[in-house]
Design a protein around this motif. Structure first.
Motif, PDB file in Angstrom:
ATOM      1  N   UNK A   1       0.835  -1.139  -0.041  1.00 17.48           N
ATOM      2  CA  UNK A   1      -0.058  -0.085   0.037  1.00 17.48           C
ATOM      3  C   UNK A   1       0.917   1.338   0.012  1.00 17.48           C
ATOM      4  N   UNK A   2       2.164   1.294  -0.212  1.00 15.33           N
ATOM      5  CA  UNK A   2       3.134   2.500  -0.267  1.00 15.33           C
ATOM      6  C   UNK A   2       2.992   2.857  -1.575  1.00 15.33           C
ATOM      7  N   UNK A   3       3.350   4.130  -1.524  1.00 17.95           N
ATOM      8  CA  UNK A   3       3.404   4.939  -2.906  1.00 17.95           C
ATOM      9  C   UNK A   3       4.182   4.153  -4.053  1.00 17.95           C
ATOM     10  N   UNK A   4       3.833   4.343  -5.469  1.00 26.88           N
ATOM     11  CA  UNK A   4       4.844   3.975  -6.376  1.00 26.88           C
ATOM     12  C   UNK A   4       6.079   4.261  -6.038  1.00 26.88           C
ATOM     13  N   UNK A   5       7.079   3.741  -6.736  1.00 25.37           N
ATOM     14  CA  UNK A   5       8.486   4.006  -6.398  1.00 25.37           C
ATOM     15  C   UNK A   5       9.054   5.583  -7.104  1.00 25.37           C
ATOM     16  N   UNK A   6       8.267   5.480  -8.376  1.00 26.80           N
ATOM     17  CA  UNK A   6       8.637   6.852  -9.115  1.00 26.80           C
ATOM     18  C   UNK A   6       8.233   8.134  -8.170  1.00 26.80           C
ATOM     19  N   UNK A   7       7.138   7.798  -7.473  1.00 24.27           N
ATOM     20  CA  UNK A   7       6.214   8.909  -6.398  1.00 24.27           C
ATOM     21  C   UNK A   7       7.479   9.101  -5.303  1.00 24.27           C
ATOM     22  N   UNK A   8       8.006   7.639  -4.979  1.00 33.32           N
ATOM     23  CA  UNK A   8       8.806   8.077  -3.697  1.00 33.32           C
ATOM     24  C   UNK A   8      10.308   8.649  -4.078  1.00 33.32           C
TER      25      UNK A   8
ATOM     26  N   UNK B   1      15.863   3.356  -3.195  1.00 35.62           N
ATOM     27  CA  UNK B   1      14.347   3.913  -2.525  1.00 35.62           C
ATOM     28  C   UNK B   1      13.714   2.763  -1.912  1.00 35.62           C
ATOM     29  N   UNK B   2      14.148   1.360  -2.376  1.00 38.13           N
ATOM     30  CA  UNK B   2      13.651   0.442  -1.595  1.00 38.13           C
ATOM     31  C   UNK B   2      12.671  -0.570  -2.516  1.00 38.13           C
ATOM     32  N   UNK B   3      12.744  -0.422  -3.722  1.00 36.96           N
ATOM     33  CA  UNK B   3      12.181  -1.517  -4.572  1.00 36.96           C
ATOM     34  C   UNK B   3      12.189  -3.190  -4.176  1.00 36.96           C
ATOM     35  N   UNK B   4      13.651  -3.478  -4.137  1.00 37.32           N
ATOM     36  CA  UNK B   4      13.978  -4.981  -3.799  1.00 37.32           C
ATOM     37  C   UNK B   4      13.340  -5.041  -2.406  1.00 37.32           C
ATOM     38  N   UNK B   5      13.627  -3.926  -1.316  1.00 33.30           N
ATOM     39  CA  UNK B   5      13.246  -4.290  -0.009  1.00 33.30           C
ATOM     40  C   UNK B   5      11.957  -4.377  -0.015  1.00 33.30           C
TER      41      UNK B   5
END
Ligand code: SAM
Length: 280
Positions: A5-12, A57-61
């Motif tokens: 439910x976190x924002x998309x990575x581009x937004x992050x 930014x945490x994609x793999x995390x």
């Protein structure tokens, strides 16, 4: 559909001002379906702590956590990423710990519980340096069960290369000595933002219970680094700095002194390392 439910990575990346820095080898994965797939390639982690190096930014995390990792310990050098990673930690209470600093200087073991797996998408030079460290502890088995690592495709091929091939060298020997190593995913440059110049690949290395052949890790590392440093030369010449009796050691290891490094298989490199170690 997003994996959480976190924002998309581009937004992050926009919110936290995470414009990619070349100096830190930052090429981010923004597709959360892809990062979840890489997480799955690392294994079922419900019963494992996962050490992640370079979460960015945490994609793999997020992939590792949404796929069920018991805990993730992430080490990131770029302090700009810490607020974004804190948001992930808040979304997965007690399951993500972030250490700020250089993975080459931090010992993560006091923050991890066995069993442990490693997963990372790292810059090339840091990745190979860490891989060699993870493969060459004096004792075996190591602290980790498996490593799932993104590399430039050419480096992935060096890890899995066979004797006689152009890619065969120190990385193949050290990897195949103590692990089963396989390329499990190929990725084009466009999978990353910004896209790097070359293709990438994920390599999965599973620790063997015991090395395939006995040898001292330091000696094997030194012998292979020296032999492949001058890979076109005959071994009696490229290795002469290692011992005044190098020809005797080569013959004892069933190697002709006129052979070149790329012709020698793992078993004979281990025999050579044993012969040199016994006489040191
Ligand atoms: N894991 C993210 C992904 O897949 O999108 C980021 C990958 S990016 C290729 C490499 C990451 O490693 C960056 O976040 C960078 O800041 C970090 N990094 C670079 N050198 C590092 C080091 N020595 N120790 C820890 N992290 C490092």
């Amino acid at each position: 559909m997003s994996i959480d439910t976190l924002p998309p990575l581009r937004q992050v990346i926009d919110t936290h001002g995470l414009a990619a820095k070349k100096s830190l080898g930052q090429n981010f994965l923004l597709d959360l379906n892809l990062t979840a797939k890489i997480a799955r390639l690392s294994g079922k982690n419900e019963g494992h702590d996962v050490l992640e190096i370079g979460p960015g930014p945490g994609g793999l995390t997020r992939g590792l956590l949404s796929e069920g990792a018991r805990r993730v310990l992430a080490i990131e050098k770029d302090e700009r990423c810490l607020p974004a990673l804190a948001e992930i930690a808040a979304a997965y209470p007690d399951r993500l710990q972030v250490l700020s600093g250089d993975a080459l200087d931090i010992n993560p073991l006091e923050h991890l519980n066995q069993p442990i797996r490693v997963a990372a998408n790292l810059p090339y030079n840091v990745g190979t340096e860490l891989l060699v460290r993870w493969l060459t502890p004096p004792e075996w088995p190591p602290f980790w069960d498996s490593l799932t690592l993104m590399f430039q495709r050419e480096v992935a091929q060096r890890i899995t290369a066979e004797p006689g091939s152009k890619a065969y060298g120190r990385l193949a020997i050290l990897s195949q000595w103590r692990t089963d190593a396989q390329i499990v995913l190929n990725l084009p440059p466009e999978a990353f933002s910004p896209p790097p110049k070359v293709s990438s690949a994920v390599v999965h290395l599973t620790a063997l219970p015991e090395p395939r052949f006995p040898a001292d890790a330091k000696t094997l590392q030194h012998v292979t680094a020296t032999a492949f440093n001058q890979r076109r030369k005959m071994l009696r010449s490229s290795l002469k700095g290692l011992s005044a009796q190098i020809e005797d050691h080569l013959i004892a290891a069933d190697i002709k002194p006129t052979q070149r490094a790329e012709e020698i298989d793992l078993e004979r490199f281990c025999a050579l390392a044993r012969s040199l170690k016994n006489n040191s």
